[in-house]
Design a protein around this motif. Structure first.
Motif, short mmCIF file in Angstrom:
data_model
loop_
_atom_site.label_atom_id
_atom_site.label_comp_id
_atom_site.label_asym_id
_atom_site.label_seq_id
_atom_site.Cartn_x
_atom_site.Cartn_y
_atom_site.Cartn_z
N PHE A 62 22.68 36.49 -1.10
CA PHE A 62 24.00 36.25 -0.53
C PHE A 62 23.97 36.44 0.99
N LEU A 63 23.41 37.56 1.44
CA LEU A 63 23.38 37.87 2.87
C LEU A 63 22.51 36.87 3.64
N ILE A 64 21.42 36.42 3.03
CA ILE A 64 20.55 35.45 3.69
C ILE A 64 21.28 34.12 3.89
N VAL A 65 21.98 33.66 2.85
CA VAL A 65 22.71 32.38 2.96
C VAL A 65 23.86 32.51 3.96
N VAL A 66 24.53 33.65 3.98
CA VAL A 66 25.58 33.88 4.98
C VAL A 66 24.99 33.76 6.39
N LEU A 67 23.86 34.41 6.61
CA LEU A 67 23.22 34.38 7.93
C LEU A 67 22.83 32.96 8.32
N ILE A 68 22.23 32.23 7.38
CA ILE A 68 21.82 30.85 7.67
C ILE A 68 23.01 30.00 8.10
N ASN A 69 24.14 30.17 7.40
CA ASN A 69 25.33 29.38 7.73
C ASN A 69 26.03 29.86 8.99
N CYS A 70 25.86 31.14 9.33
CA CYS A 70 26.41 31.64 10.59
C CYS A 70 25.66 31.02 11.77
N VAL A 71 24.33 30.99 11.65
CA VAL A 71 23.51 30.44 12.72
C VAL A 71 23.72 28.93 12.84
N ALA A 72 23.88 28.28 11.68
CA ALA A 72 24.25 26.86 11.61
C ALA A 72 23.19 25.90 12.13
N VAL A 73 21.96 26.38 12.30
CA VAL A 73 20.89 25.46 12.73
C VAL A 73 19.71 25.48 11.76
N LEU A 74 19.72 26.41 10.81
CA LEU A 74 18.62 26.52 9.85
C LEU A 74 18.93 25.68 8.61
N PRO A 75 17.89 25.17 7.93
CA PRO A 75 18.12 24.37 6.72
C PRO A 75 18.68 25.22 5.59
N ASN A 76 19.76 24.76 5.00
CA ASN A 76 20.46 25.52 3.97
C ASN A 76 19.99 25.18 2.56
N ILE A 77 19.57 23.94 2.34
CA ILE A 77 19.21 23.47 1.01
C ILE A 77 18.06 24.26 0.42
N PHE A 78 17.17 24.78 1.28
CA PHE A 78 16.02 25.55 0.82
C PHE A 78 16.47 26.76 0.00
N MET A 79 17.39 27.56 0.55
CA MET A 79 17.84 28.76 -0.14
C MET A 79 18.70 28.43 -1.35
N LEU A 80 19.45 27.35 -1.31
CA LEU A 80 20.26 26.98 -2.47
C LEU A 80 19.38 26.56 -3.64
N PHE A 87 18.37 32.43 -10.14
CA PHE A 87 19.56 32.93 -10.85
C PHE A 87 20.10 31.97 -11.90
N GLY A 88 19.57 30.75 -11.95
CA GLY A 88 20.12 29.76 -12.85
C GLY A 88 21.25 29.00 -12.16
N ILE A 89 21.70 27.95 -12.80
CA ILE A 89 22.67 27.05 -12.16
C ILE A 89 24.00 27.74 -11.86
N TRP A 90 24.59 28.39 -12.85
CA TRP A 90 25.96 28.89 -12.67
C TRP A 90 26.02 30.09 -11.75
N GLU A 91 25.16 31.08 -11.98
CA GLU A 91 25.16 32.24 -11.09
C GLU A 91 24.67 31.84 -9.70
N GLY A 92 23.67 30.97 -9.65
CA GLY A 92 23.17 30.50 -8.37
C GLY A 92 24.22 29.75 -7.58
N THR A 93 25.02 28.94 -8.28
CA THR A 93 26.11 28.22 -7.62
C THR A 93 27.16 29.17 -7.09
N LEU A 94 27.53 30.16 -7.89
CA LEU A 94 28.55 31.12 -7.47
C LEU A 94 28.12 31.88 -6.22
N ILE A 95 26.87 32.37 -6.23
CA ILE A 95 26.34 33.11 -5.07
C ILE A 95 26.30 32.20 -3.84
#
Length: 224
Positions: A62-80, A87-95
């Motif tokens: 959660f914290l890593i994805v927040v940081l990536i989106n705060c910086v707004a220049v790093l690729p996001n799809i990698f962490m998703l 975590f699987g589809i549903w928990e992974g989607t929620l996080i």
């Protein structure tokens, strides 16, 4: 009055920079490892690293994805994609949905109140100034929801457009939480299914078609 506001902004930014510096000094390993995984595209290493946190893996992700989106220049799809596998589809989607939304909202606030000129420069380079006027109108909420719901669209660009528009923070938050849900689900599911494509080939192909079509529509609307 303007000088006082400038002083306040400088103080807030200095305090945040100090906090980030102290946190990095106390434990630089997580940030260094994640930067390495993203830069090299080492998804296997990233998956193992996230899993190594055990019960706290979801919090770390959660914290890593927040940081990536705060910086707004790093690729996001990698962490998703990693979240979908770990975590699987549903928990992974929620996080991913919650973290992405929080991250782009923080980025929006910083761009609007601290780096508005930088946001404007980003927009000028992308030839998307006309979108600012659209978001400033009565349909700004709907337009932002649609923009946020399209998978793989550069998140930082949308945030910058919103930051220099007249869209209210309230509408931006609502649009982000609504729009980010379908895009997060698509990106997480694609990552999950790509890793186990033999189990869900039809869904994987269908989501690829939907994603490509949606992104093509986004590119067409920009040209128009």
């Amino acid at each position: 009055m303007k000088q006082e506001q400038t002083k306040q902004k400088i103080m807030v930014l200095a305090a945040l920079a100090l906090v980030c510096g102290v946190l990095y000094w106390l434990n630089p390993e997580p940030l260094q490892k994640m930067a390495h995984f993203i830069y090299t595209g080492d998804m296997t290493g990233c998956i193992e690293y996230i899993r190594s946190f055990g019960a706290y893996a979801a919090v770390v992700s959660f914290l890593i994805v927040v940081l990536i989106n705060c910086v707004a220049v790093l690729p996001n799809i990698f962490m998703l994609a990693v979240n979908g596998i770990v975590f699987g589809i549903w928990e992974g989607t929620l996080i991913s949905w919650a973290a992405e939304s929080v991250g782009v909202i923080i980025s929006f606030v910083f761009m609007r109140y601290f780096f508005r000129e930088n946001a404007h420069a980003l927009i000028v380079r992308s030839d998307a100034l006309q979108k600012v006027e659209e978001l400033s109108g009565k349909d700004g909420l709907v337009i932002m929801i649609v923009a946020r719901s399209i998978p793989f669209v550069p998140s930082g660009l949308i945030t910058a457009i919103g930051a220099i528009s007249a869209i209210s923070l309230r509408d931006y938050v609502i649009a982000t939480f609504i729009g980010k849900l379908p895009s997060a689900w698509i990106e997480v599911t694609l990552g999950h299914d790509a890793a186990s494509y033999k189990d869900h080939p039809v869904r994987l192909i269908a989501l690829l078609v939907v994603s490509i079509t949606a992104y093509a529509g986004y590119l067409w609307s920009k040209k128009k």
